[in-house]
Design a protein around this motif. Sequence first.
Motif, PDB file in Angstrom:
ATOM      1  N   ALA A  59       0.842  -1.201   0.000  1.00  0.00           N
ATOM      2  CA  ALA A  59       0.000   0.000   0.000  1.00  0.00           C
ATOM      3  C   ALA A  59       0.876   1.250   0.000  1.00  0.00           C
ATOM      4  CB  ALA A  59      -0.925  -0.011   1.215  1.00  0.00           C
ATOM      5  N   ALA A  60       1.889   1.260   0.861  1.00  0.00           N
ATOM      6  CA  ALA A  60       2.785   2.409   0.922  1.00  0.00           C
ATOM      7  C   ALA A  60       3.544   2.591  -0.395  1.00  0.00           C
ATOM      8  CB  ALA A  60       3.761   2.259   2.081  1.00  0.00           C
ATOM      9  N   ALA A  61       3.995   1.490  -0.982  1.00  0.00           N
ATOM     10  CA  ALA A  61       4.741   1.567  -2.246  1.00  0.00           C
ATOM     11  C   ALA A  61       3.852   2.069  -3.384  1.00  0.00           C
ATOM     12  CB  ALA A  61       5.325   0.201  -2.591  1.00  0.00           C
ATOM     13  N   LEU A  62       2.629   1.596  -3.428  1.00  0.00           N
ATOM     14  CA  LEU A  62       1.695   2.035  -4.469  1.00  0.00           C
ATOM     15  C   LEU A  62       1.384   3.528  -4.337  1.00  0.00           C
ATOM     16  CD1 LEU A  62      -0.225   1.297  -6.814  1.00  0.00           C
ATOM     17  CD2 LEU A  62      -1.950   0.768  -5.094  1.00  0.00           C
ATOM     18  N   VAL A  63       1.098   3.956  -3.127  1.00  0.00           N
ATOM     19  CA  VAL A  63       0.817   5.376  -2.891  1.00  0.00           C
ATOM     20  C   VAL A  63       2.059   6.211  -3.205  1.00  0.00           C
ATOM     21  CG1 VAL A  63       0.282   7.086  -1.105  1.00  0.00           C
ATOM     22  CG2 VAL A  63      -1.057   4.987  -1.258  1.00  0.00           C
ATOM     23  N   PHE A  64       3.232   5.716  -2.819  1.00  0.00           N
ATOM     24  CA  PHE A  64       4.460   6.453  -3.105  1.00  0.00           C
ATOM     25  C   PHE A  64       4.685   6.586  -4.607  1.00  0.00           C
ATOM     26  CE2 PHE A  64       9.037   6.777  -3.882  1.00  0.00           C
ATOM     27  CZ  PHE A  64       9.312   7.942  -3.182  1.00  0.00           C
ATOM     28  N   ALA A  65       4.414   5.533  -5.367  1.00  0.00           N
ATOM     29  CA  ALA A  65       4.600   5.586  -6.829  1.00  0.00           C
ATOM     30  C   ALA A  65       3.703   6.663  -7.451  1.00  0.00           C
ATOM     31  CB  ALA A  65       4.314   4.215  -7.445  1.00  0.00           C
ATOM     32  N   VAL A  66       2.459   6.707  -7.031  1.00  0.00           N
ATOM     33  CA  VAL A  66       1.535   7.721  -7.561  1.00  0.00           C
ATOM     34  C   VAL A  66       1.980   9.111  -7.116  1.00  0.00           C
ATOM     35  CG1 VAL A  66      -0.850   8.571  -7.497  1.00  0.00           C
ATOM     36  CG2 VAL A  66      -0.400   6.118  -7.736  1.00  0.00           C
ATOM     37  N   CYS A  67       2.334   9.245  -5.843  1.00  0.00           N
ATOM     38  CA  CYS A  67       2.777  10.539  -5.314  1.00  0.00           C
ATOM     39  C   CYS A  67       4.064  11.009  -5.982  1.00  0.00           C
ATOM     40  CB  CYS A  67       2.966  10.473  -3.806  1.00  0.00           C
ATOM     41  SG  CYS A  67       1.431  10.374  -2.885  1.00  0.00           S
ATOM     42  N   PHE A  68       4.963  10.069  -6.292  1.00  0.00           N
ATOM     43  CA  PHE A  68       6.211  10.432  -6.965  1.00  0.00           C
ATOM     44  C   PHE A  68       5.910  11.042  -8.326  1.00  0.00           C
ATOM     45  CE2 PHE A  68       9.859   9.628  -9.704  1.00  0.00           C
ATOM     46  CZ  PHE A  68      10.873  10.195  -8.955  1.00  0.00           C
ATOM     47  N   CYS A  69       4.952  10.462  -9.037  1.00  0.00           N
ATOM     48  CA  CYS A  69       4.567  11.010 -10.344  1.00  0.00           C
ATOM     49  C   CYS A  69       3.964  12.409 -10.184  1.00  0.00           C
ATOM     50  CB  CYS A  69       3.571  10.086 -11.044  1.00  0.00           C
ATOM     51  SG  CYS A  69       4.288   8.506 -11.529  1.00  0.00           S
ATOM     52  N   LEU A  70       3.143  12.582  -9.171  1.00  0.00           N
ATOM     53  CA  LEU A  70       2.550  13.904  -8.913  1.00  0.00           C
ATOM     54  C   LEU A  70       3.621  14.918  -8.508  1.00  0.00           C
ATOM     55  CD1 LEU A  70      -0.688  12.816  -7.016  1.00  0.00           C
ATOM     56  CD2 LEU A  70      -0.526  13.704  -9.360  1.00  0.00           C
ATOM     57  N   PHE A  71       4.592  14.474  -7.735  1.00  0.00           N
ATOM     58  CA  PHE A  71       5.705  15.340  -7.346  1.00  0.00           C
ATOM     59  C   PHE A  71       6.523  15.717  -8.576  1.00  0.00           C
ATOM     60  CE2 PHE A  71      10.230  15.631  -6.193  1.00  0.00           C
ATOM     61  CZ  PHE A  71      10.193  16.778  -5.411  1.00  0.00           C
ATOM     62  N   ALA A  72       6.807  14.742  -9.439  1.00  0.00           N
ATOM     63  CA  ALA A  72       7.590  15.001 -10.646  1.00  0.00           C
ATOM     64  C   ALA A  72       6.871  15.973 -11.578  1.00  0.00           C
ATOM     65  CB  ALA A  72       7.885  13.688 -11.376  1.00  0.00           C
ATOM     66  N   ALA A  73       5.535  15.936 -11.564  1.00  0.00           N
ATOM     67  CA  ALA A  73       4.743  16.859 -12.383  1.00  0.00           C
ATOM     68  C   ALA A  73       4.524  18.198 -11.669  1.00  0.00           C
ATOM     69  CB  ALA A  73       3.403  16.219 -12.724  1.00  0.00           C
ATOM     70  N   ASN A  74       5.150  18.375 -10.514  1.00  0.00           N
ATOM     71  CA  ASN A  74       5.041  19.591  -9.704  1.00  0.00           C
ATOM     72  C   ASN A  74       3.603  19.879  -9.263  1.00  0.00           C
ATOM     73  OD1 ASN A  74       6.430  21.606  -8.369  1.00  0.00           O
ATOM     74  ND2 ASN A  74       6.062  23.106  -9.986  1.00  0.00           N
ATOM     75  N   VAL A  75       2.856  18.799  -8.999  1.00  0.00           N
ATOM     76  CA  VAL A  75       1.485  18.922  -8.536  1.00  0.00           C
ATOM     77  C   VAL A  75       1.408  18.721  -7.030  1.00  0.00           C
ATOM     78  CG1 VAL A  75      -0.821  17.872  -8.711  1.00  0.00           C
ATOM     79  CG2 VAL A  75       0.583  18.146 -10.755  1.00  0.00           C
ATOM     80  N   MET A  76       2.351  17.987  -6.470  1.00  0.00           N
ATOM     81  CA  MET A  76       2.355  17.667  -5.047  1.00  0.00           C
ATOM     82  C   MET A  76       3.740  17.924  -4.473  1.00  0.00           C
ATOM     83  SD  MET A  76       1.450  13.975  -3.335  1.00  0.00           S
ATOM     84  CE  MET A  76      -0.126  14.167  -2.558  1.00  0.00           C
ATOM     85  N   GLY A  77       3.767  18.409  -3.250  1.00  0.00           N
ATOM     86  CA  GLY A  77       5.048  18.650  -2.589  1.00  0.00           C
ATOM     87  C   GLY A  77       5.678  17.352  -2.107  1.00  0.00           C
TER      88      GLY A  77
END
Length: 170
Positions: A59-77
């Motif tokens: 669960a943590a890895a899946l959420v991290f993967a999605v969050c990493f993409c959002l971070f890379a797109a400068n959508v999430m800190g």
Amino acid sequence: MIEAAIFVIFPLCLAFAAFSDLFTMAIPNRISVILLGTFVAVALASELAIGEIGLHISAAALVFAVCFCLFAANVMGGGDAKLLSASAIWFGLNASLAGFLLYVSVAGGLLTLLVLFLRRQEDRILAAGIPVPRLLLTAKKIPYGIAIALGGFAAYPSSPLMQATLAQLP
């Protein structure tokens, strides 16, 4: 002792992250580290099955993967991404994770609307002397740690560790 950690550590870390994000627009890395480390200690001490621990890590890895993409797109800190991932491990890969993410999404949407409203009213707020953290009005980002904390508080009672702990109480 394990019960105390289950009842206290997760909510306390989320509260600290929310206040930190509100006043500094940053979430210290140590909060995410404490959440991850405490989960591992609690999971091992409460004798969760290896497969169950694997689902929590997934669960943590899946959420991290999605969050990493959002971070890379400068959508999430970055702090938000780490906090959301470290929180997800406490829910596991099941319906309680979906509930947590839904609560975070709703709280995040409402928080964003509130912050945008406050920023439009900045002159009035300052003229009236209303005590609002200055960064909340001037920063270009949303303190999403607050939404993560609110979502965590709402969903935590349905988390597997909390449910198992509550079932063991007399």
